[in-house]
Design an enzyme around this catalytic site. Structure first.
Site, PDB file in Angstrom:
ATOM      1  N   SER A 314     -59.980  92.827 169.030  1.00 36.22           N
ATOM      2  CA  SER A 314     -60.850  93.936 168.649  1.00 36.22           C
ATOM      3  C   SER A 314     -61.273  94.719 169.889  1.00 36.22           C
ATOM      4  CB  SER A 314     -62.052  93.399 167.864  1.00 36.22           C
ATOM      5  OG  SER A 314     -62.814  94.437 167.317  1.00 36.22           O
ATOM      6  N   ASP A 366     -56.087  96.066 158.088  1.00 36.42           N
ATOM      7  CA  ASP A 366     -57.189  96.032 159.050  1.00 36.42           C
ATOM      8  C   ASP A 366     -57.610  97.450 159.436  1.00 36.42           C
ATOM      9  OD1 ASP A 366     -58.955  95.574 161.092  1.00 36.42           O
ATOM     10  OD2 ASP A 366     -57.612  94.317 162.266  1.00 36.42           O
TER      11      ASP A 366
END
Length: 540
Positions: A314, A366
């Site tokens: 991330s 995602d």
């Protein structure tokens, strides 16, 4: 969608937002009405007592009043179901119905007060009837006087101590010892920041399977633009690993939100180098710590033949990618593996340059690898376009959305656009929502799309491996039972934000690790397949 106008002002609630609240109130009121009716029919022969006539009249009037309220709420629900999001015309009578509903609160309050007064006088009738009246009054008045049950709290607290009396010191309870894995121990590595009991580090040990002696530096220091990271030796892969943590704190969120672009000075011949400002600052911090503080030099003094590998997830993946770009010149063999990195990270030239030594992994739908300022603007336009052409009432869209969230399915099976293409009564006026200027929904001069200097188009790092789930499934499906295809993908496949049940869960690191373990164990998955154009990447 436009807010309703009541009492001369516009409220932040639309006339089609009352379906579900109305249904809930309707259910409560109907159950209440049925209970009172059964109470009256079963015990009306026992009301020949002093004050029984008043109770009988009270119940009858209460039944009539509740019936009127039920009818009004039913009308509100029915009217709220009409029209579409952008066509409030069929709901123009909603304001009048709401005025009627608000006016009914007055007789309801008066009648509840009378019931409370009659019960207080001690009516001598059947106990069941009396209890039913008490329950009715309590249910009505509970929401009006929520604080009455707490009036005695201050006096009960103050009565525990006498003014002026000495207070005994609080007894200290012994602190239970932490688990053996969390106790402080003598370390052979640098530990910076929190983690007084070594619990965070114990989690790292359990996750990585490494030993204490394998770690060179561990930093839990966490501030805006300053991310936690660690440096360890992976003897199995013969690598010096730099791992950067992702978003886990408010400071990390502020780093994420610094989405402006800033130039990135690199020792390479790439032109037009721009990057996400917040992530770039975080990568510079880690770079200074690694190089200026001699952390990497210490690691390679122990294992000079090892190669450098940078990883992250991330926000940490974005910082790891930029860190690899900064370290490319002094460490030409550097490799970076970015798990679920943000899309809005690199300029086009840096994206092309990073393909030679950076690999990104993206799971399913995602949202983070598709997230950038330009993509958010695109999502805003698409939402407005869908709203402007939607021919379904809002409650149906919400119900179908809940079904899709829970059980999956194909969104294409849920039509929401008009066949003709244009609205007969578009939102907020006489002109089209998207084709003409609107004070509430137009893109102003501050729009990121009109600020190319601050928000140029940015791209994800490196070449992208996409793990896609075969078939459609909802949130309730079990990941181990799902099958995934693994393929190389182009960055253009992540140029739009996809809305789905797993757009957030696909970003969770534990889910990603579970899927990767499942894919690795499945021999049918081909991770080393050739990329487009016949090239391949070294994943070792």
């Amino acid at each position: 969608m436009p807010g309703m106008v009541l009492f001369g002002r516009r409220w932040a609630i639309a006339s089609d937002d009352l379906v579900f609240p109305g249904v809930f109130e309707l259910l409560v009121r109907v159950l209440w009405w049925v209970g009172i009716l059964m109470l009256y029919l079963m015990h009306r022969g026992k009301l020949d007592c002093p004050g029984g006539g008043l109770l009988s009249s009270y119940l009858i009037v209460l039944l009539v009043l509740l019936a009127v309220i039920i009818g009004t709420v039913s009308a509100i629900v029915c009217v709220s179901m009409k029209g579409t999001i952008c066509n409030p015309g069929p709901r123009k009578s909603m304001s009048k119905l709401l005025y009627v509903r608000l006016a009914l609160f007055l007789p309801e309050m008066v009648w509840a007060s009378l019931g409370a007064a009659w019960i207080a006088d001690g009516v001598q009738c059947d106990r069941t009837v009396g209890n039913g009246i008490i329950a009715t009054v309590v249910v009505r008045t509970r929401t009006w006087c929520p604080a009455t049950s707490r009036l005695a709290l201050p006096s009960s607290i103050s009565s525990r101590t006498t003014p002026g009396a000495p207070r005994s010191p609080p007894r200290s309870s012994p602190t239970p010892p932490g688990p053996s894995s969390c106790r402080r121990r003598t370390t052979d590595y640098d530990l910076v920041g929190g983690d007084q009991l070594n619990c965070h580090f114990s989690s790292i040990l359990q996750t990585t399977g490494l030993q204490h002696r394998d770690f060179i530096h561990v930093s839990f220091h966490d501030k805006v633009y300053e991310l936690p990271f660690l440096v360890a030796l992976d003897h199995r892969k013969e690598s010096v690993v730099v791992a950067v943590r992702g978003t886990m704190s408010l400071q990390d969120i502020l780093t994420d939100l610094s989405a402006e672009s800033e130039p990135l000075n690199l020792e390479c011949e790439v032109q037009d180098c721009w990057a996400h400002k917040g992530i770039s600052q975080a990568a510079r911090y880690v770079y200074r710590r690694l190089v200026n503080d001699g952390i990497l030099s210490q690691a390679f003094s122990i294992a000079p033949e090892y190669r450098l590998v940078v990883v992250g997830h991330s926000l940490g993946a974005g910082a790891a990618a930029l860190l690899a770009l900064m370290l490319k010149s002094p460490y030409p063999q550097v490799r970076c593996y970015a798990f679920s990195p943000p899309r809005g990270l690199l300029s086009k030239s840096l994206y092309e340059y990073s393909k030679t030594f950076i690999v990104s992994l993206v799971l399913g739908k995602d949202v983070i690898p598709r997230l950038s300022v330009t993509n958010l603007e695109d999502l805003k336009r698409r939402i407005l376009r869908v709203i402007a052409h939607c021919n379904k009432p809002k409650y149906k869209i919400l119900l179908r959305g809940c079904w899709y969230e829970l059980f999956g399915g194909s969104p294409e099976d849920l039509p929401t656009e008009l066949d003709g293409g244009d609205l007969t009564q578009p939102l907020l006026g006489e002109h089209s929502l998207l084709a003409h200027w609107s004070p509430a929904y137009s893109f102003s001069s501050e729009s990121p799309l009109e600020s190319p200097t601050r928000y140029p188009p940015l791209y994800p790092p490196g070449r992208i491996i996409h793990l896609e789930e075969e078939g459609a499934s909802g949130r309730c499906s079990c990941y181990p039972a799902a099958r995934y295809t693994v393929r190389w993908s182009h960055e253009s496949e992540f140029s739009k934000i996809l809305i789905g049940p797993k757009m957030l869960t696909d970003h969770m690191p534990d889910i990603l690790i579970r899927v990767l373990d499942h894919v690795v164990s499945d021999r049918a998955a081909c991770v080393s397949c050739p990329a487009r154009g016949g090239s391949s990447v070294d994943l070792a």
